[in-house]
Structure formats: structure tokens, C-alpha cells
Design an enzyme around this catalytic site. Sequence first.
Site: not given
Ligand code: NAD
Length: 325
Positions: A33, A38, A60, A148, A152, A177, A209
Site C-alpha cells: 500500500d 488507506g 506504489d 472510474y 474498472k 456499494n 443528492n
Molecule cells: N467500497 C466500495 O463500495 C467499492 C465498490 C466497488 C469497487 N471497489 C474497489 O474495491 C477496492 C478497495 O476499495 P476500498 O473501498 O477499500 O477503498 P480504499 O480507498 O479504502 O482502499 C484502497 C487502498 O488502495 C491503496 N492505494 C491507492 N492507490 C495506490 C497505489 N498507487 N499503490 C498502492 N496502493 C494504493 C490506498 O492507499 C488504500 O489503502 C478498490 O479497487 C475499489 O475500486 C470498492
Amino acid sequence: MSSKILITGGAGFIGSNLTEHFLKQGYHVRVLDNFATGHMHNLLPFFESYPDYFELKVGDIRNLETCLAACEGVDYVLHEAALGSVPRSIKDPITTNTVNIGGFLNMLVSARDTGVKRFVYAASSSTYGDSPTLPKVEDKIGRPLSPYAITKYVDELYADVFARTYGMECIGLRYFNVFGRRQDPNGAYAAVIPLFVKKLMAHEAPNINGDGEYSRDFTYIDNVIQMNERAMLTTNPEAVNQVYNTAYGERTTLNQLVDALRINLSKFDPQIAKIEPTHGPNRVGDIPHSLACINKAKQLLGYDPRYSMAQGLAEACEWYWKNLK
Ligand SMILES: NC(=O)c1ccc[n+]([C@@H]2O[C@H](COP(=O)([O-])OP(=O)(O)OC[C@H]3O[C@@H](n4cnc5c(N)ncnc54)[C@H](O)[C@@H]3O)[C@@H](O)[C@H]2O)c1
């Protein structure tokens, strides 16, 4: 020796919950991470509770060398790292693209070159785009509505091509979600549930919204953990190299959500029951309704979601009450 899992984005909401779950199951877990969204506080307890099983690599996914080093010696990858949020991608499509597509490709190449057994990755319900079909079935998608959503979907295309071209095992989970403990209520791009919880706890009106009749298939984190575990471990050859809706399979309007949050939080603070939401314009890139068909996951992975939206919300509210105060 237990298997080793690399969880990218492990300091985030979903990643830290996966990390906790698999450490409890006795796996070795390595997190990669860069703390873009995060937090270290999501990981700190693991250093203490699992000193021999937990490992953190700060780095990264946009750097191929970093990804290769992180995949070394790993059996399974759960790839969660990405920049979430539709509005963030509309404001800054280039960074979202670089992380979510460039970083994804680096991770796929690294998993391939280090002989990872299976690559399970976070896809998204945003891939359904403007398709009006309800419920959403995996093979029927529309046009993307945001940068976005494009990222995906491109990830799914890459995973499919890597599976067919290099014989990799990839499984995509289209999250709908997701909510629950440790989802971040702060920042400009906070998700609706933690944002509204934080507002209500501060005795402020949550702002919806639109008229509040848009609906979502809100999915509790424990159902998402189950899907990741099943995808990682399935021995059904038909289940591999597929994408799956990852949801509960019920939809709730934003108005119903606010009501449910008020009921749950007023158990701790009766004043919250009286707070009325405000309403603003609809948001660009938002689809009116979202509801998943989860039959494919049930049939091929044996998915059996245990938490309804209502059960999950009660647990999440209790967690926020204890941890946000
Ligand atoms: N939460 C939701 O409802 C939801 C819905 C659809 C998809 N997602 C996907 O699930 C995954 C996790 O989402 P989340 O809600 O836990 O989000 P989050 O933002 O809490 O977690 C994402 C993590 O990725 C890390 N990160 C971001 N860019 C990075 C990079 N360049 N290198 C290394 N680490 C990096 C961040 O620091 C963070 O810890 C994501 O891929 C998101 O697109 C989430």
C-alpha cells in the site's frame, strides 16, 4: 507452512478487513500500500497480534519493480489497490487511469512472472454503466458513465486476456456499494454510509443528492470477505476466469438508508432520530438504481451471503459509535 497472500490496498477499508480475516485463518499476509487513501491505523493491530504472519511493504503499484518484489513467494493475490470514487475520477481522470489501469497491469505482469496461483481482483458495479436492466447480470453491461468505470472495465478485459494468453487464473469481483467497519468517513470522496453516519453523530443533516429515491444494493463487508475467500480457493474449473457480482441482492433507497441509520444510531443518542436530511441536485455519473443478480456467484462459487443490509448496518453503526466518538 501456510499459504502466503498478497493484499494490495491492504491499508484501506476492504483490504484491511481481508487482511484481518486471512490472518485469523492462519495465512501469511503481505500488504502492499502507498497510503494514498488507506491508513496505518488500520494495520497497526496486526503487527502486534501476528508478528510472524503479517508483513507490510510500503510502495506504489505504479512501479513495476515494487509489484514484482511484492509478488515474490506469494501463492494468491487479492488486488484491492485502486483510486475509488466516481467524482475523483471526473476531477482527475489521468491519476485514476494511471493507478487503476497502469497499476493493475503491473500487478498482473508481476503475478504472472512470479508464478502466483490465482489473481482475485476488485472490479466494480460501475461497469454496468447506463444499462437500465435490473437486476444486473454479469454478461449484460452498458456504456461507462465515468473515467472510474472505464478503468474498472479495462481491468476486466486485461484479466481476461492474461487468462487466455498466459494461462493465468483470474477472478474479478464486481463489488456493489460495500460498507462496514473501517470504511473512511473523512475526505472529499467519502462513501455515503460513513459520511452520513459521521454527519448524524455530529447532529448535522446528511445531504442526499437528488430526491432520495435512487437505490443501491448496499453490501456488508463480511459478504465481500466470503466472496474473496471462495474465489481464492475454489476448485471448480468453471468458476475460474470469470467475473462475479458481489452483493447481497436487495436494493435500498437513499431515503430508506437515512431512516435506517437514524433508527440504529438513536439507540446510542436519541437526539439523532429527529435529524432530517437535506436534498441537493443529482450527481453527474450516478445511475438511478443498482441491484445485483447474485445467481452466478451462488451457482459457481457456492456464495451464501450471511448479512442482509439491515444486519450489516446495525453492526456498522455500533462499530462507528465505538470508534468515531
Ligand atoms: N467500497 C466500495 O463500495 C467499492 C465498490 C466497488 C469497487 N471497489 C474497489 O474495491 C477496492 C478497495 O476499495 P476500498 O473501498 O477499500 O477503498 P480504499 O480507498 O479504502 O482502499 C484502497 C487502498 O488502495 C491503496 N492505494 C491507492 N492507490 C495506490 C497505489 N498507487 N499503490 C498502492 N496502493 C494504493 C490506498 O492507499 C488504500 O489503502 C478498490 O479497487 C475499489 O475500486 C470498492
